[in-house]
Design a protein around this motif. Structure first.
Motif, mmCIF file in Angstrom:
data_model
loop_
_atom_site.group_PDB
_atom_site.id
_atom_site.type_symbol
_atom_site.label_atom_id
_atom_site.label_comp_id
_atom_site.label_asym_id
_atom_site.label_seq_id
_atom_site.Cartn_x
_atom_site.Cartn_y
_atom_site.Cartn_z
ATOM 1 N N PRO A 14 -4.339 4.190 -4.615
ATOM 2 C CA PRO A 14 -3.194 3.731 -5.404
ATOM 3 C C PRO A 14 -2.653 2.338 -5.076
ATOM 4 O O PRO A 14 -1.812 1.824 -5.801
ATOM 5 C CB PRO A 14 -2.131 4.785 -5.103
ATOM 6 C CG PRO A 14 -2.467 5.261 -3.734
ATOM 7 C CD PRO A 14 -3.963 5.233 -3.661
ATOM 8 N N GLY A 15 -3.078 1.745 -3.978
ATOM 9 C CA GLY A 15 -2.541 0.450 -3.572
ATOM 10 C C GLY A 15 -1.522 0.603 -2.455
ATOM 11 O O GLY A 15 -1.119 1.702 -2.093
ATOM 12 N N ARG A 16 -1.101 -0.521 -1.912
ATOM 13 C CA ARG A 16 -0.218 -0.497 -0.733
ATOM 14 C C ARG A 16 1.254 -0.306 -1.045
ATOM 15 O O ARG A 16 2.061 -0.155 -0.135
ATOM 16 C CB ARG A 16 -0.380 -1.787 0.067
ATOM 17 C CG ARG A 16 -1.631 -1.769 0.886
ATOM 18 C CD ARG A 16 -1.434 -2.626 2.097
ATOM 19 N NE ARG A 16 -2.718 -2.882 2.707
ATOM 20 C CZ ARG A 16 -2.872 -3.422 3.860
ATOM 21 N NH1 ARG A 16 -1.813 -3.798 4.553
ATOM 22 N NH2 ARG A 16 -4.055 -3.612 4.358
ATOM 23 N N THR A 17 1.629 -0.342 -2.300
ATOM 24 C CA THR A 17 3.032 -0.131 -2.645
ATOM 25 C C THR A 17 3.148 0.893 -3.768
ATOM 26 O O THR A 17 2.234 1.056 -4.569
ATOM 27 C CB THR A 17 3.718 -1.436 -3.106
ATOM 28 O OG1 THR A 17 3.069 -1.897 -4.288
ATOM 29 C CG2 THR A 17 3.665 -2.504 -2.041
ATOM 30 N N CYS A 18 4.267 1.587 -3.784
ATOM 31 C CA CYS A 18 4.568 2.450 -4.925
ATOM 32 C C CYS A 18 6.064 2.405 -5.158
ATOM 33 O O CYS A 18 6.855 2.218 -4.224
ATOM 34 C CB CYS A 18 4.061 3.875 -4.737
ATOM 35 S SG CYS A 18 4.849 4.837 -3.451
ATOM 36 N N GLY A 19 6.425 2.542 -6.406
ATOM 37 C CA GLY A 19 7.827 2.496 -6.785
ATOM 38 C C GLY A 19 8.569 3.746 -6.362
ATOM 39 O O GLY A 19 8.024 4.640 -5.714
ATOM 40 N N SER A 20 9.809 3.813 -6.754
ATOM 41 C CA SER A 20 10.652 4.930 -6.358
ATOM 42 C C SER A 20 10.239 6.209 -7.067
ATOM 43 O O SER A 20 9.648 6.193 -8.134
ATOM 44 C CB SER A 20 12.111 4.603 -6.641
ATOM 45 O OG SER A 20 12.292 4.419 -8.037
ATOM 46 N N GLY A 21 10.548 7.313 -6.417
ATOM 47 C CA GLY A 21 10.315 8.634 -6.971
ATOM 48 C C GLY A 21 11.384 9.569 -6.452
ATOM 49 O O GLY A 21 12.230 9.181 -5.637
ATOM 50 N N SER A 22 11.353 10.797 -6.918
ATOM 51 C CA SER A 22 12.400 11.746 -6.523
ATOM 52 C C SER A 22 12.419 11.997 -5.019
ATOM 53 O O SER A 22 13.476 12.211 -4.435
ATOM 54 C CB SER A 22 12.229 13.060 -7.269
ATOM 55 O OG SER A 22 10.970 13.628 -6.965
ATOM 56 N N VAL A 48 -6.560 4.217 6.908
ATOM 57 C CA VAL A 48 -6.941 3.021 6.148
ATOM 58 C C VAL A 48 -5.811 2.633 5.203
ATOM 59 O O VAL A 48 -5.036 3.472 4.759
ATOM 60 C CB VAL A 48 -8.242 3.222 5.323
ATOM 61 C CG1 VAL A 48 -9.429 3.485 6.218
ATOM 62 C CG2 VAL A 48 -8.084 4.311 4.284
ATOM 63 N N ALA A 49 -5.764 1.346 4.885
ATOM 64 C CA ALA A 49 -4.805 0.847 3.907
ATOM 65 C C ALA A 49 -5.165 1.408 2.533
ATOM 66 O O ALA A 49 -6.336 1.576 2.202
ATOM 67 C CB ALA A 49 -4.835 -0.672 3.880
ATOM 68 N N ALA A 50 -4.153 1.698 1.733
ATOM 69 C CA ALA A 50 -4.360 2.342 0.437
ATOM 70 C C ALA A 50 -4.766 1.382 -0.667
ATOM 71 O O ALA A 50 -4.726 1.734 -1.842
ATOM 72 C CB ALA A 50 -3.101 3.107 0.037
ATOM 73 N N ASP A 51 -5.193 0.174 -0.299
ATOM 74 C CA ASP A 51 -5.676 -0.761 -1.314
ATOM 75 C C ASP A 51 -7.163 -1.075 -1.171
ATOM 76 O O ASP A 51 -7.666 -1.985 -1.823
ATOM 77 C CB ASP A 51 -4.845 -2.048 -1.309
ATOM 78 C CG ASP A 51 -4.922 -2.814 0.010
ATOM 79 O OD1 ASP A 51 -5.510 -2.299 0.988
ATOM 80 O OD2 ASP A 51 -4.380 -3.930 0.068
ATOM 81 N N GLY A 131 -10.717 11.187 -6.639
ATOM 82 C CA GLY A 131 -9.858 10.024 -6.798
ATOM 83 C C GLY A 131 -8.572 10.278 -6.031
ATOM 84 O O GLY A 131 -8.075 11.407 -5.998
ATOM 85 N N LEU A 132 -8.031 9.247 -5.411
ATOM 86 C CA LEU A 132 -6.861 9.420 -4.544
ATOM 87 C C LEU A 132 -5.543 8.986 -5.179
ATOM 88 O O LEU A 132 -4.524 8.947 -4.498
ATOM 89 C CB LEU A 132 -7.093 8.692 -3.220
ATOM 90 C CG LEU A 132 -8.249 9.258 -2.390
ATOM 91 C CD1 LEU A 132 -8.480 8.415 -1.148
ATOM 92 C CD2 LEU A 132 -7.984 10.707 -2.022
ATOM 93 N N SER A 133 -5.560 8.709 -6.470
ATOM 94 C CA SER A 133 -4.317 8.436 -7.206
ATOM 95 C C SER A 133 -4.044 9.603 -8.141
ATOM 96 O O SER A 133 -4.971 10.175 -8.720
ATOM 97 C CB SER A 133 -4.449 7.157 -8.047
ATOM 98 O OG SER A 133 -4.575 6.029 -7.225
ATOM 99 N N ASP A 134 -2.759 9.947 -8.293
ATOM 100 C CA ASP A 134 -2.410 11.013 -9.236
ATOM 101 C C ASP A 134 -2.389 10.448 -10.657
ATOM 102 O O ASP A 134 -2.739 9.278 -10.889
ATOM 103 C CB ASP A 134 -1.110 11.700 -8.833
ATOM 104 C CG ASP A 134 0.135 10.830 -8.988
ATOM 105 O OD1 ASP A 134 0.076 9.744 -9.615
ATOM 106 O OD2 ASP A 134 1.184 11.249 -8.474
ATOM 107 N N ASP A 135 -1.966 11.239 -11.613
ATOM 108 C CA ASP A 135 -1.975 10.815 -13.014
ATOM 109 C C ASP A 135 -1.024 9.670 -13.305
ATOM 110 O O ASP A 135 -1.147 9.005 -14.325
ATOM 111 C CB ASP A 135 -1.640 12.011 -13.917
ATOM 112 C CG ASP A 135 -2.721 13.085 -13.869
ATOM 113 O OD1 ASP A 135 -3.869 12.780 -13.470
ATOM 114 O OD2 ASP A 135 -2.420 14.251 -14.225
ATOM 115 N N GLU A 136 -0.059 9.431 -12.406
ATOM 116 C CA GLU A 136 0.880 8.325 -12.556
ATOM 117 C C GLU A 136 0.445 7.085 -11.768
ATOM 118 O O GLU A 136 1.146 6.079 -11.771
ATOM 119 C CB GLU A 136 2.275 8.753 -12.077
ATOM 120 C CG GLU A 136 2.815 9.997 -12.754
ATOM 121 C CD GLU A 136 3.007 9.818 -14.246
ATOM 122 O OE1 GLU A 136 3.429 8.724 -14.667
ATOM 123 O OE2 GLU A 136 2.728 10.770 -14.993
#
Length: 156
Positions: A14-22, A48-51, A131-136
């Motif tokens: 998913p990359g090294r950053t993600c926005g806010s969530g609940s 490992v880094a997520a990017d 795959g290591l990213s969810d649907d969002e």
């Protein structure tokens, strides 16, 4: 008992950053992922880094009972007999190198098809591809079962 190598092959990180969530209102920066060992959230294999484009984790285990009720044990296998799983732990690495977990994916080993598990037991290699990213597009979490993960047996 027979030794089996489990190889987890992850793509689509998913990359090294993600926005806010609940569960994380401020979002996260410098995200990393690893396999979590049984000793807790600081017992990490292959951080490992997520990017990165892809990642491979390998861990030894022992098949202590054969299919159809295959039971696997190892330093990175969690849970009780019949409910074994592997945790992929997502966290932030701070400036001092400390890892702070914020979510996990649970790769359910009881979801490995019986024929695949038997072939892995005989051949010595069980491979999970996912795959290591969810649907969002965020770090994958919760229980992971087919078709989200593809289990196969190969010869080592």
């Amino acid at each position: 008992m027979r030794d089996v190598l489990i190889r987890i092959e992850g793509t689509d990180l998913p990359g090294r950053t993600c926005g806010s969530g609940s569960d994380y209102p401020d979002g996260h920066d410098n995200i990393h992922v690893a396999v979590q060992g049984r000793k807790g959230q600081q017992d990490l294999l292959g951080l490992v880094a997520a990017d990165v484009p892809s990642v491979v984790w390998e861990m030894e285990c022992v098949v202590v009972s054969p299919p159809p009720q295959a039971d696997l044990k190892g330093a990175h296998i969690q849970g009780s007999a019949g409910q074994r799983f592997i945790y992929l732990t997502w966290g932030v690495v701070g400036d001092g190198g400390e890892f702070t977990m914020f979510r996990r994916a649970k790769l359910s080993l009881d979801a490995v098809p019986t024929e695949v598990m038997e072939n892995a037991r005989q051949g010595g290699l069980l491979v999970g591809r996912l795959g290591l990213s969810d649907d969002e597009g965020w770090p994958l979490c919760a229980a992971v079962r087919p078709p989200r993960i593809d289990w196969s047996a190969d010869t080592d």
